[in-house]
Design a protein around this motif. Structure first.
Motif, short mmCIF file in Angstrom:
data_model
loop_
_atom_site.label_atom_id
_atom_site.label_comp_id
_atom_site.label_asym_id
_atom_site.label_seq_id
_atom_site.Cartn_x
_atom_site.Cartn_y
_atom_site.Cartn_z
N LEU A 195 0.75 -1.07 0.08
CA LEU A 195 -0.10 0.05 0.03
C LEU A 195 1.06 1.07 -0.11
CD1 LEU A 195 -2.72 -1.11 2.52
CD2 LEU A 195 -2.86 -1.12 -0.02
N ILE B 211 0.35 -8.33 -0.95
CA ILE B 211 -0.43 -9.16 -0.14
C ILE B 211 -1.90 -9.06 -0.39
CG2 ILE B 211 -0.20 -7.93 1.83
CD1 ILE B 211 -0.09 -10.40 3.35
N LEU B 212 -2.53 -7.83 -0.52
CA LEU B 212 -3.87 -7.54 -0.78
C LEU B 212 -4.37 -7.28 -2.12
CD1 LEU B 212 -3.90 -5.23 2.15
CD2 LEU B 212 -5.04 -7.33 2.07
N LEU B 213 -3.60 -6.31 -2.79
CA LEU B 213 -4.02 -5.98 -4.08
C LEU B 213 -3.46 -6.92 -4.97
CD1 LEU B 213 -2.89 -2.33 -3.77
CD2 LEU B 213 -5.33 -3.18 -4.41
N PRO B 214 -4.11 -7.12 -6.23
CA PRO B 214 -3.48 -8.08 -7.20
C PRO B 214 -2.10 -7.85 -7.83
CG PRO B 214 -5.76 -7.09 -7.95
CD PRO B 214 -5.31 -6.27 -6.86
N TRP C 196 -1.32 -5.03 -10.05
CA TRP C 196 -1.67 -3.59 -9.84
C TRP C 196 -0.41 -2.72 -9.85
CZ3 TRP C 196 -6.52 -2.22 -8.73
CH2 TRP C 196 -6.90 -0.97 -8.21
N PRO D 299 -1.53 2.50 -3.38
CA PRO D 299 -2.67 3.50 -3.19
C PRO D 299 -2.76 4.20 -1.85
CG PRO D 299 -3.44 1.09 -3.88
CD PRO D 299 -1.68 1.35 -3.59
N LEU D 300 -2.25 3.95 -0.92
CA LEU D 300 -2.49 4.76 0.22
C LEU D 300 -1.39 5.92 0.23
CD1 LEU D 300 -3.26 2.41 3.23
CD2 LEU D 300 -4.72 3.60 1.50
N THR E 9 -5.99 7.38 -8.76
CA THR E 9 -6.73 6.34 -9.11
C THR E 9 -6.88 6.13 -10.53
OG1 THR E 9 -8.24 6.80 -7.15
CG2 THR E 9 -9.06 5.34 -8.82
N TYR F 282 -8.93 -0.73 -15.15
CA TYR F 282 -7.93 -1.87 -14.41
C TYR F 282 -8.49 -3.10 -15.14
CZ TYR F 282 -6.20 -5.72 -11.78
OH TYR F 282 -5.85 -6.79 -11.37
N VAL G 287 -12.92 2.14 -13.45
CA VAL G 287 -12.66 2.32 -12.13
C VAL G 287 -13.46 3.46 -11.38
CG1 VAL G 287 -11.23 2.44 -10.11
CG2 VAL G 287 -10.57 1.07 -12.07
N PRO G 288 -13.45 4.59 -11.77
CA PRO G 288 -14.16 5.84 -11.04
C PRO G 288 -15.76 5.52 -11.39
CG PRO G 288 -12.57 6.63 -12.72
CD PRO G 288 -12.61 5.16 -13.14
N LYS H 105 -10.15 -7.12 -7.63
CA LYS H 105 -9.71 -8.24 -7.60
C LYS H 105 -10.64 -9.43 -7.81
CE LYS H 105 -6.04 -10.58 -4.88
NZ LYS H 105 -5.09 -10.59 -3.70
N TYR I 40 -10.49 3.00 -4.59
CA TYR I 40 -9.82 2.89 -5.78
C TYR I 40 -9.82 1.32 -6.18
CZ TYR I 40 -6.73 0.99 -2.16
OH TYR I 40 -6.43 0.25 -1.10
N ARG J 265 -21.09 -3.95 -14.27
CA ARG J 265 -20.07 -3.66 -15.29
C ARG J 265 -19.30 -4.67 -15.70
NH1 ARG J 265 -17.13 2.12 -12.91
NH2 ARG J 265 -19.10 3.19 -12.88
#
Lengths: 158, 164
Positions: A116, A130-133, A136, A140-141, A147, A151, A156-157, B80, B116, B124
């Motif tokens: 992050l 560990i969290l995001l694909p 990616w 993000p943090l 953003t 993806y 995404v928005p 994901k 995000y 979608r």
């Protein structure tokens, strides 16, 4: 043991590596230390008879805008006292020695902070998201994170 | 079928249309793709439990998409997870239906602006038949959504659609 006493032991052992501290009027007294010494300090506070910080409660990444940081919340099951260590590193070279060899629980915490915030924990055995694909892009943090529009073909928005 | 049970004095012939028979069969045994994504899943589980007993509508949770008729997307769809949902949906045999349960899977819910990592609506990636609003919806709301889906299935037809 009080925060002041813990700080004094750290200061006596590591001297200039302990940069600054705030020990009163805060919920969790903390000391800021040099990032490249964190592994030595971690091994010391875990092994020292008087401190015995055998439990890493939490390891968090922080974005201070311009600098990145890592915060270590420590607890001693033996002495029932706690303390907080903080390090700061420049955003363009966010290298922090991994404390995975001292506290096993830091393994996944450091992976999360890497995921992050993009903190590079040197010496970590398996530093991947560990969290995001895995595919990616970005971290993000971080405060300057934008953003993405798409993806994998999904908008995404809102 | 229970309505007709023991009502005839001798064996008999019942005449109905193929549409009605198939639709009745389909809407009476909507086996459900069993996966929960967030807090909506708790309400979905409550709807399946004895107080609300979704099984009386023929809804049985199945753990594989190959045995399922309806996918209840209950919770926050992260980017994901979205590709996994698409794959599970593709593995379901037709006719297949989707109920989108709760604000998150309807439109992103509370994550609509700063999420995000959240897909802003499961529609979608897969087509949705019924949207159930709520955050999370109560079991009654989910059951109403299910009944709406049953109504939709009841009006389906085998007849090829003509261009207007």
């Amino acid at each position: 043991m009080t925060a002041q006493e813990i700080h004094d032991i750290l200061k006596a052992q590591f001297g200039d590596a302990v940069l600054e501290a705030k020990l009163e009027n805060v919920p969790d007294p903390f000391a800021k230390v040099q990032a490249d010494r964190i592994l030595d300090i971690a091994a010391f506070v875990r092994g020292d008879e008087r401190l015995q910080f055998d439990y890493l409660m939490c390891l968090s990444g922080v974005d201070y805008k311009g600098k990145l940081g890592v915060t270590y919340h420590l607890y001693s099951m033996v002495h029932r006292h706690k303390f907080v260590l903080k390090v700061e590193v420049p955003t363009d070279a966010p290298n922090v020695p991994s404390v995975e060899s001292v506290w096993k629980t830091a393994d996944w915490h450091e992976r999360e902070a890497f995921d992050l915030y993009g903190l590079n924990f040197t010496g970590h055995p398996d530093l991947r998201r560990i969290l995001l694909p895995y595919d990616w892009e970005g971290h993000p943090l971080r405060k300057d994170y934008q953003t993405p529009e798409y993806y994998n073909g999904m908008k995404v928005p809102y | 079928m229970g309505l007709l049970d023991q009502k005839f004095e001798s064996s008999n012939v019942v005449i109905t249309t193929m549409d009605d028979l198939l639709n009745w069969a389909r809407l009476s045994s909507l086996w459900q793709m069993q996966f929960g994504l967030a807090c909506c899943a708790i309400e979905m589980m409550a709807a399946s439990a004895s107080n609300f007993d979704m099984m009386r509508f023929g809804v049985i949770p199945r753990a594989t998409p190959r045995q399922c008729d309806v996918m209840i997307v209950s919770g926050t769809v992260t980017l994901k997870m979205a590709s996994r949902i698409k794959r599970l949906y593709d593995q379901m045999s037709e006719p297949r239906y989707v109920i989108s349960m709760g604000s998150c899977s309807n439109c992103g819910g509370p994550y609509w602006e700063h999420g995000y990592h959240v897909l802003k609506g499961v529609d979608r990636v897969i087509p949705v038949d019924v949207y159930v609003p709520g955050c999370p919806p109560r079991p009654e709301a989910l059951i109403e959504g299910l009944i709406k889906l049953q109504e939709k299935i009841r009006n389906e037809s085998l007849v090829q659609k003509k261009a207007v």
